[in-house]
Design a protein around this motif. Structure first.
Motif, mmCIF file in Angstrom:
data_model
loop_
_atom_site.group_PDB
_atom_site.id
_atom_site.type_symbol
_atom_site.label_atom_id
_atom_site.label_comp_id
_atom_site.label_asym_id
_atom_site.label_seq_id
_atom_site.Cartn_x
_atom_site.Cartn_y
_atom_site.Cartn_z
ATOM 1 N N LEU A 63 11.555 21.375 4.851
ATOM 2 C CA LEU A 63 11.052 20.225 5.593
ATOM 3 C C LEU A 63 11.573 20.193 7.026
ATOM 4 O O LEU A 63 12.642 20.721 7.335
ATOM 5 C CB LEU A 63 11.451 18.934 4.876
ATOM 6 N N LEU A 64 10.797 19.548 7.883
ATOM 7 C CA LEU A 64 11.151 19.331 9.284
ATOM 8 C C LEU A 64 11.452 17.854 9.489
ATOM 9 O O LEU A 64 10.652 16.999 9.107
ATOM 10 C CB LEU A 64 10.001 19.755 10.194
ATOM 11 N N VAL A 65 12.609 17.565 10.084
ATOM 12 C CA VAL A 65 12.950 16.187 10.409
ATOM 13 C C VAL A 65 12.876 16.015 11.923
ATOM 14 O O VAL A 65 13.270 16.908 12.684
ATOM 15 C CB VAL A 65 14.353 15.812 9.877
ATOM 16 N N ARG A 66 12.343 14.890 12.355
ATOM 17 C CA ARG A 66 12.221 14.610 13.784
ATOM 18 C C ARG A 66 13.382 13.731 14.251
ATOM 19 O O ARG A 66 14.050 13.100 13.459
ATOM 20 C CB ARG A 66 10.881 13.919 14.050
ATOM 21 N N LEU A 119 21.123 16.504 5.559
ATOM 22 C CA LEU A 119 19.773 17.018 5.766
ATOM 23 C C LEU A 119 19.458 18.135 4.778
ATOM 24 O O LEU A 119 18.371 18.165 4.177
ATOM 25 C CB LEU A 119 19.616 17.508 7.203
ATOM 26 N N VAL A 124 15.715 19.765 4.079
ATOM 27 C CA VAL A 124 15.399 20.012 5.488
ATOM 28 C C VAL A 124 15.867 21.412 5.888
ATOM 29 O O VAL A 124 16.983 21.823 5.565
ATOM 30 C CB VAL A 124 16.062 18.950 6.386
ATOM 31 N N LEU A 127 15.090 20.933 12.454
ATOM 32 C CA LEU A 127 15.062 19.618 13.081
ATOM 33 C C LEU A 127 14.490 19.746 14.484
ATOM 34 O O LEU A 127 14.685 20.751 15.168
ATOM 35 C CB LEU A 127 16.452 18.983 13.102
ATOM 36 N N TYR A 153 7.775 10.648 17.410
ATOM 37 C CA TYR A 153 7.886 9.875 16.173
ATOM 38 C C TYR A 153 8.020 8.413 16.549
ATOM 39 O O TYR A 153 8.381 8.071 17.676
ATOM 40 C CB TYR A 153 9.085 10.326 15.329
ATOM 41 N N ASP A 160 15.184 10.842 6.366
ATOM 42 C CA ASP A 160 14.029 11.092 5.511
ATOM 43 C C ASP A 160 12.925 11.772 6.327
ATOM 44 O O ASP A 160 12.329 11.152 7.204
ATOM 45 C CB ASP A 160 13.516 9.767 4.946
ATOM 46 N N PRO A 161 12.624 13.047 6.056
ATOM 47 C CA PRO A 161 11.583 13.740 6.821
ATOM 48 C C PRO A 161 10.187 13.151 6.616
ATOM 49 O O PRO A 161 9.288 13.416 7.413
ATOM 50 C CB PRO A 161 11.639 15.176 6.280
ATOM 51 N N ALA A 171 5.308 17.164 6.575
ATOM 52 C CA ALA A 171 6.701 17.476 6.899
ATOM 53 C C ALA A 171 7.061 18.924 6.597
ATOM 54 O O ALA A 171 8.191 19.343 6.877
ATOM 55 C CB ALA A 171 7.644 16.542 6.135
ATOM 56 N N HIS A 173 7.642 22.752 7.001
ATOM 57 C CA HIS A 173 7.897 23.633 8.143
ATOM 58 C C HIS A 173 7.561 25.058 7.731
ATOM 59 O O HIS A 173 8.307 25.700 6.996
ATOM 60 C CB HIS A 173 9.353 23.533 8.587
#
Length: 217
Positions: A63-66, A119, A124, A127, A153, A160-161, A171, A173
């Motif tokens: 997952l990718l988190v912003r 993360l 994740v 990021l 965002y 939380d992604p 989300a 990646h």
């Protein structure tokens, strides 16, 4: 070493033509790359000496988190158990509260290390954000997480992604395909819809560069 990762359902990327979820699917990892993708029985028969890891639920791209800079450079994660009695367990934000902590670069680096572990525990693998504090950048690099350019965002950044997302796939990646980097996660849910509903804390394993960097005990 060859390793086969499999789960009850394999989701290789956003659903679409040619990318339907595969029940009992698996990925074969060689080094830091995905070598093959297919049914577990097929890969296990073709590579009988490969190590196998069986995960519950669904296996997806990581997952990718912003808002990575807000999460790691403007949020302090108290050191458990040493600071919990004094500061509490919740992350600390806000200029005034952070000023009271008299943050140093070393302390930011230690906080970022704890943040990256949170993360990884949420599946994740990357990021998005502008990381400028050297000790924080070092912590992120050592964690294995990729740093991407800032992405838009709404609202405060979240661990939380899926925050602000309409579908779990938004989300993801990357995709899981031969030749792609071996970065993915397993979640103890039935599928992407349940993943969005139940959240990333259902993560049971996170793999980056072919290495198992998080495994829920």
């Amino acid at each position: 070493m060859l390793t086969i990762h499999t789960a009850e359902l394999l989701v290789t990327g956003p659903t679409g033509p040619g990318s339907a979820p595969l029940p009992g699917g698996a990925v074969l990892v060689e080094g830091d790359r995905i070598a093959r993708v297919g049914p577990y029985e097929e890969l296990a028969a073709a590579y009988p000496h490969a190590r196998s890891r069986h995960w519950p639920g669904v296996l997806t791209p990581g997952l990718l988190v912003r808002g990575g800079d807000e999460l790691l450079e403007r949020t302090y994660y108290p050191d458990d158990p040493y600071e919990i009695t004094e500061l509490g367990a919740d992350p600390i934000t806000g200029a005034e509260a952070l000023a009271d902590l008299k943050m140093t670069e070393a302390r930011w680096g230690n906080s970022a290390r704890r943040g990256t572990q949170k993360l990884l525990a949420r599946g994740v693998v990357a990021l998005a954000g502008r990381i400028t504090v050297p000790s924080v950048r070092t912590a992120v690099s050592r964690s294995g997480l990729a740093i991407l350019p800032p992405a838009p965002y709404e609202g405060p950044a979240a661990l939380d992604p899926f925050a602000g997302r309409d579908a779990a796939e938004q989300a993801f990646h990357g995709v899981l395909e031969p030749g792609a980097p071996a970065r993915f996660a397993a979640f103890a849910v039935a599928g992407p819809a349940q993943l969005l509903e139940q959240g990333p804390t259902t993560c049971v394993a996170t793999v980056i560069g072919g290495r198992l960097l998080h495994r829920r005990r």
